[in-house]
Write a protein that holds these residues in place. Structure first.
Motif, PDB file in Angstrom:
ATOM      1  N   MET A 111       9.453  -2.472  -0.978  1.00 42.13           N
ATOM      2  CA  MET A 111       8.176  -2.077  -1.582  1.00 42.13           C
ATOM      3  C   MET A 111       7.992  -2.698  -2.956  1.00 42.13           C
ATOM      4  SD  MET A 111       7.842   1.979  -0.661  1.00 42.13           S
ATOM      5  CE  MET A 111       7.827   2.593   1.025  1.00 42.13           C
ATOM      6  N   VAL A 112       9.027  -2.652  -3.790  1.00 39.50           N
ATOM      7  CA  VAL A 112       8.916  -3.176  -5.151  1.00 39.50           C
ATOM      8  C   VAL A 112       8.576  -4.658  -5.129  1.00 39.50           C
ATOM      9  CG1 VAL A 112      10.276  -3.816  -7.165  1.00 39.50           C
ATOM     10  CG2 VAL A 112      10.352  -1.483  -6.337  1.00 39.50           C
ATOM     11  N   GLU A 113       9.269  -5.414  -4.308  1.00 39.32           N
ATOM     12  CA  GLU A 113       9.018  -6.859  -4.233  1.00 39.32           C
ATOM     13  C   GLU A 113       7.593  -7.154  -3.783  1.00 39.32           C
ATOM     14  OE1 GLU A 113      10.858 -10.828  -2.013  1.00 39.32           O
ATOM     15  OE2 GLU A 113      11.805  -8.860  -1.763  1.00 39.32           O
ATOM     16  N   ASN A 114       7.123  -6.434  -2.787  1.00 39.07           N
ATOM     17  CA  ASN A 114       5.758  -6.650  -2.303  1.00 39.07           C
ATOM     18  C   ASN A 114       4.721  -6.227  -3.333  1.00 39.07           C
ATOM     19  OD1 ASN A 114       5.413  -7.343   0.891  1.00 39.07           O
ATOM     20  ND2 ASN A 114       7.385  -6.379   0.472  1.00 39.07           N
ATOM     21  N   MET A 115       4.978  -5.130  -4.033  1.00 39.89           N
ATOM     22  CA  MET A 115       4.057  -4.678  -5.073  1.00 39.89           C
ATOM     23  C   MET A 115       3.964  -5.706  -6.197  1.00 39.89           C
ATOM     24  SD  MET A 115       5.333  -0.715  -5.111  1.00 39.89           S
ATOM     25  CE  MET A 115       4.557  -0.271  -6.657  1.00 39.89           C
ATOM     26  N   PHE A 124       4.000  10.974  -5.702  1.00 42.20           N
ATOM     27  CA  PHE A 124       5.023  11.561  -6.570  1.00 42.20           C
ATOM     28  C   PHE A 124       4.400  12.065  -7.874  1.00 42.20           C
ATOM     29  CE2 PHE A 124       7.737  10.652 -10.269  1.00 42.20           C
ATOM     30  CZ  PHE A 124       8.726  11.606 -10.067  1.00 42.20           C
ATOM     31  N   LEU A 125       3.597  11.222  -8.529  1.00 41.88           N
ATOM     32  CA  LEU A 125       3.010  11.592  -9.806  1.00 41.88           C
ATOM     33  C   LEU A 125       2.052  12.774  -9.676  1.00 41.88           C
ATOM     34  CD1 LEU A 125       2.347   8.068 -11.365  1.00 41.88           C
ATOM     35  CD2 LEU A 125       4.081   9.723 -12.053  1.00 41.88           C
ATOM     36  N   VAL A 126       1.242  12.765  -8.616  1.00 43.66           N
ATOM     37  CA  VAL A 126       0.289  13.863  -8.419  1.00 43.66           C
ATOM     38  C   VAL A 126       1.030  15.182  -8.220  1.00 43.66           C
ATOM     39  CG1 VAL A 126      -1.419  14.817  -6.831  1.00 43.66           C
ATOM     40  CG2 VAL A 126      -1.595  12.430  -7.552  1.00 43.66           C
ATOM     41  N   LEU A 181       2.374  -2.662 -19.039  1.00 40.95           N
ATOM     42  CA  LEU A 181       2.122  -1.217 -19.145  1.00 40.95           C
ATOM     43  C   LEU A 181       2.325  -0.507 -17.819  1.00 40.95           C
ATOM     44  CD1 LEU A 181       0.723  -2.376 -21.799  1.00 40.95           C
ATOM     45  CD2 LEU A 181      -0.788  -0.396 -21.626  1.00 40.95           C
ATOM     46  N   PRO A 182       1.554  -0.861 -16.779  1.00 37.96           N
ATOM     47  CA  PRO A 182       1.766  -0.134 -15.523  1.00 37.96           C
ATOM     48  C   PRO A 182       3.088  -0.479 -14.838  1.00 37.96           C
ATOM     49  CG  PRO A 182       0.184  -1.914 -15.194  1.00 37.96           C
ATOM     50  CD  PRO A 182       0.442  -1.831 -16.665  1.00 37.96           C
ATOM     51  N   LEU A 183       3.514  -1.732 -14.940  1.00 40.74           N
ATOM     52  CA  LEU A 183       4.697  -2.139 -14.182  1.00 40.74           C
ATOM     53  C   LEU A 183       5.983  -1.540 -14.741  1.00 40.74           C
ATOM     54  CD1 LEU A 183       3.961  -5.853 -13.227  1.00 40.74           C
ATOM     55  CD2 LEU A 183       3.639  -3.770 -11.894  1.00 40.74           C
ATOM     56  N   THR A 184       6.113  -1.459 -16.068  1.00 37.71           N
ATOM     57  CA  THR A 184       7.324  -0.841 -16.612  1.00 37.71           C
ATOM     58  C   THR A 184       7.287   0.676 -16.477  1.00 37.71           C
ATOM     59  OG1 THR A 184       6.392  -0.808 -18.855  1.00 37.71           O
ATOM     60  CG2 THR A 184       7.777  -2.683 -18.252  1.00 37.71           C
ATOM     61  N   TYR A 185       6.108   1.233 -16.199  1.00 36.35           N
ATOM     62  CA  TYR A 185       6.020   2.672 -15.948  1.00 36.35           C
ATOM     63  C   TYR A 185       6.421   2.992 -14.515  1.00 36.35           C
ATOM     64  CZ  TYR A 185       4.258   7.456 -15.969  1.00 36.35           C
ATOM     65  OH  TYR A 185       4.166   8.817 -15.889  1.00 36.35           O
ATOM     66  N   PHE A 186       5.977   2.159 -13.580  1.00 35.89           N
ATOM     67  CA  PHE A 186       6.233   2.416 -12.173  1.00 35.89           C
ATOM     68  C   PHE A 186       7.509   1.747 -11.658  1.00 35.89           C
ATOM     69  CE2 PHE A 186       1.438   2.758 -12.088  1.00 35.89           C
ATOM     70  CZ  PHE A 186       1.450   4.140 -12.059  1.00 35.89           C
ATOM     71  N   ILE A 209       0.829  -1.202   0.000  1.00 34.16           N
ATOM     72  CA  ILE A 209       0.000   0.000   0.000  1.00 34.16           C
ATOM     73  C   ILE A 209       0.863   1.251   0.000  1.00 34.16           C
ATOM     74  CG2 ILE A 209      -1.702   1.320   1.319  1.00 34.16           C
ATOM     75  CD1 ILE A 209      -2.785  -1.351   2.359  1.00 34.16           C
ATOM     76  N   LEU A 210       1.889   1.248   0.847  1.00 33.72           N
ATOM     77  CA  LEU A 210       2.766   2.422   0.931  1.00 33.72           C
ATOM     78  C   LEU A 210       3.539   2.626  -0.374  1.00 33.72           C
ATOM     79  CD1 LEU A 210       4.116   2.082   4.591  1.00 33.72           C
ATOM     80  CD2 LEU A 210       2.548   3.820   3.700  1.00 33.72           C
ATOM     81  N   GLY A 211       3.919   1.529  -1.017  1.00 31.62           N
ATOM     82  CA  GLY A 211       4.628   1.651  -2.284  1.00 31.62           C
ATOM     83  C   GLY A 211       3.776   2.320  -3.347  1.00 31.62           C
ATOM     84  N   PHE A 212       2.547   1.850  -3.494  1.00 30.27           N
ATOM     85  CA  PHE A 212       1.645   2.474  -4.469  1.00 30.27           C
ATOM     86  C   PHE A 212       1.324   3.920  -4.073  1.00 30.27           C
ATOM     87  CE2 PHE A 212       0.482  -1.987  -5.617  1.00 30.27           C
ATOM     88  CZ  PHE A 212       0.790  -1.896  -6.958  1.00 30.27           C
TER      89      PHE A 212
END
Length: 475
Positions: free
Chosen positions: A354-358, A13-15, A383-388, A4-7
């Motif tokens: 965070m990345v591993e859990n996501m 950041f994006l906002v 799409l979303p994973l290579t972006y984030f 949750i914290l990773g997302f």
């Protein structure tokens, strides 16, 4: 909780950068630092940052010396024939200019380096966009999306990573995907045509001469940076149809410093030209790219040696060398600063887990019933994973898990590997890709503006590649 914290960290950041509440550098540093403290690992922040900087230091070094090298090549006129050819096609028609941007970005992308592509594309096209008052985010969006499709070349990175992660041959992944990638590139050209028509409708059909009438205080087009003895070239209306342009000499050079710097890359009379060394510079560039493809040395070392040799041969006098380095110092500082700031972001994402859990959460969220269609699932997730995430994180952390899940349902690892390439058109606009900061920095575009404009078109292009792969039976 880490998921949750990773997302939440990525969303925050994006906002912030898209609403321009923070600059990208500040957001890349401060947001992960705050979230690192929030997960109770603030004491390890220094270790995470140092590890992230260590991982990205070769990339920063490569970009620094690549900017200097290709900046020098632009200065000495190596790419002028390509630029002239594209500009002859573009004339002063907004539609042609946008299509020309896509074509130029795709051609230059053959070297496999995004930073090179963006430096050459922006240097060639920026003056026309600026002078005709065209949207600069159209230029950055088209260039990034075209480069993203071409980034799937075996020496571009993603294909090699997929092959390494799944222990496959890169040619077995790439060659069957060529038709689908070709369709993706055609989609980019069609997109550029549509965006160009929209720009033409917004601006009307102009010639550069008519644009100059609107800006009499900035009379010279394609002007030199104060280095050419005879000033710059001037574009005037030709005798042919609408939008044609001819080059005529003009001895005036009355632009302010900012405009002079903007247009120096296209001045055919600039003092930095080295026509007698053209074939040496062409041979050096070909040798450098060949060495990159053959992996004779690490890429940062190759660019370091190439930049030193290019400076020494083309500008043997020390004052000239210092002037060339100073001319490109702004881009070098901006890009390297952004890369090291991104190291904080990636270091915290990786170090805290965070990345591993996501990744585990995303893979676990895939229903068992989708097992036989895991290749399509991989393409959609790319799409979303290579972006984030970085390409390394996706291809070495997520793709093997997806391949293992697919294998249990009879899905070939080759299909998984090919599907994983679908998201590259979007990946090239990710805030974790250093080259995108070269693009927006040279084009003087806010990263948030670029993101808002580009993401939707890049997603559409990625879906076209995925759909074509399914249609051709390679995915």
């Amino acid at each position: 909780m880490l998921t949750i914290l990773g997302f939440a960290m990525i969303a925050t950041f994006l906002v912030l950068i898209m609403t321009k509440k923070m600059s990208p550098i500040a957001a890349l540093v401060l947001i992960p630092a705050l979230f690192c403290v929030a997960v109770g690992q603030g004491a390890k922040l220094g270790d995470y940052v140092i590890e992230g900087v260590g991982n990205l230091a070769p990339t920063a070094a490569m970009l620094m010396f690549a900017i200097v090298y290709f900046g020098v090549m632009i200065d000495v006129g190596l790419f002028d024939p390509i630029v002239r050819g594209i500009l002859r096609f573009c004339k002063a028609d907004p539609m042609r200019i946008v299509v020309g941007t896509a074509v130029l970005a795709a051609i230059v992308s053959l070297d496999g380096d995004g930073s090179t592509t963006f430096m050459i594309t922006v240097s060639a096209m920026y003056p026309l966009y600026k002078r005709l008052k065209m949207s600069l985010v159209v230029m950055t969006g088209v260039a990034a999306t075209a480069n993203g499709v071409m980034n799937t070349l075996p020496w571009g990175g993603p294909t090699a990573r997929a092959a390494t992660a799944l222990k496959l041959d890169a040619s077995e992944i790439f060659i069957p995907m060529i038709p689908a990638l070709a369709v993706g590139l055609l989609a980019v050209f069609l997109l550029s045509y549509v965006l160009g028509l929209r720009e033409r409708k917004r601006l009307g059909t102009l010639t550069l001469d008519e644009a100059l009438v609107r800006e009499p205080e900035q009379e010279t087009v394609l002007a030199g940076a104060g280095t050419g003895a005879g000033g710059g070239d001037r574009l005037r209306k030709g005798s042919g149809g609408t939008g044609s342009a001819d080059l005529t000499q003009d001895g005036d050079d009355d632009e302010d410093g900012e405009d002079e710097e903007e247009f120096k890359g296209l001045d055919p009379n600039r003092s930095t030209l080295r026509p007698k060394l053209y074939w040496f510079n062409a041979g050096l560039t070909i040798a450098l790219l060949t060495a990159m493809i053959m992996e004779l040395m690490p890429i940062p070392v190759l660019f370091l040696l190439g930049a030193a040799l290019a400076l020494t041969v083309n500008f043997p006098h020390m004052p000239d060398q210092r002037a060339r380095i100073a001319a490109h110092a702004d881009n070098v500082l901006n890009v390297s600063g952004m890369v090291f700031a991104a190291a904080v972001f990636t270091g915290v994402l990786t170090g805290t887990g965070m990345v591993e859990n996501m990744a585990d959460w995303v893979v676990g969220a895939v229903p068992d019933a989708m097992g036989p269609h895991m290749a399509i699932v991989t393409g959609l997730l790319s799409l979303p994973l290579t972006y984030f995430m970085s390409n390394d994180g996706f291809y070495f952390g997520v793709v093997p898990v997806l391949a293992e899940a697919g294998a249990a349902h009879g899905v070939s690892p080759l299909e998984i590997a090919r599907a994983s390439l679908a998201g590259q058109a979007l990946h090239m606009s990710s805030p974790l890709v250093p080259a995108v900061y070269v693009l927006v920095g040279m084009a003087k575009v806010e990263f948030g503006d670029h993101t808002r404009f580009t993401v939707k078109w890049a997603v559409l292009t990625s879906l076209v590649v995925l759909g074509a792969g399914i249609l051709f039976g390679t995915i």
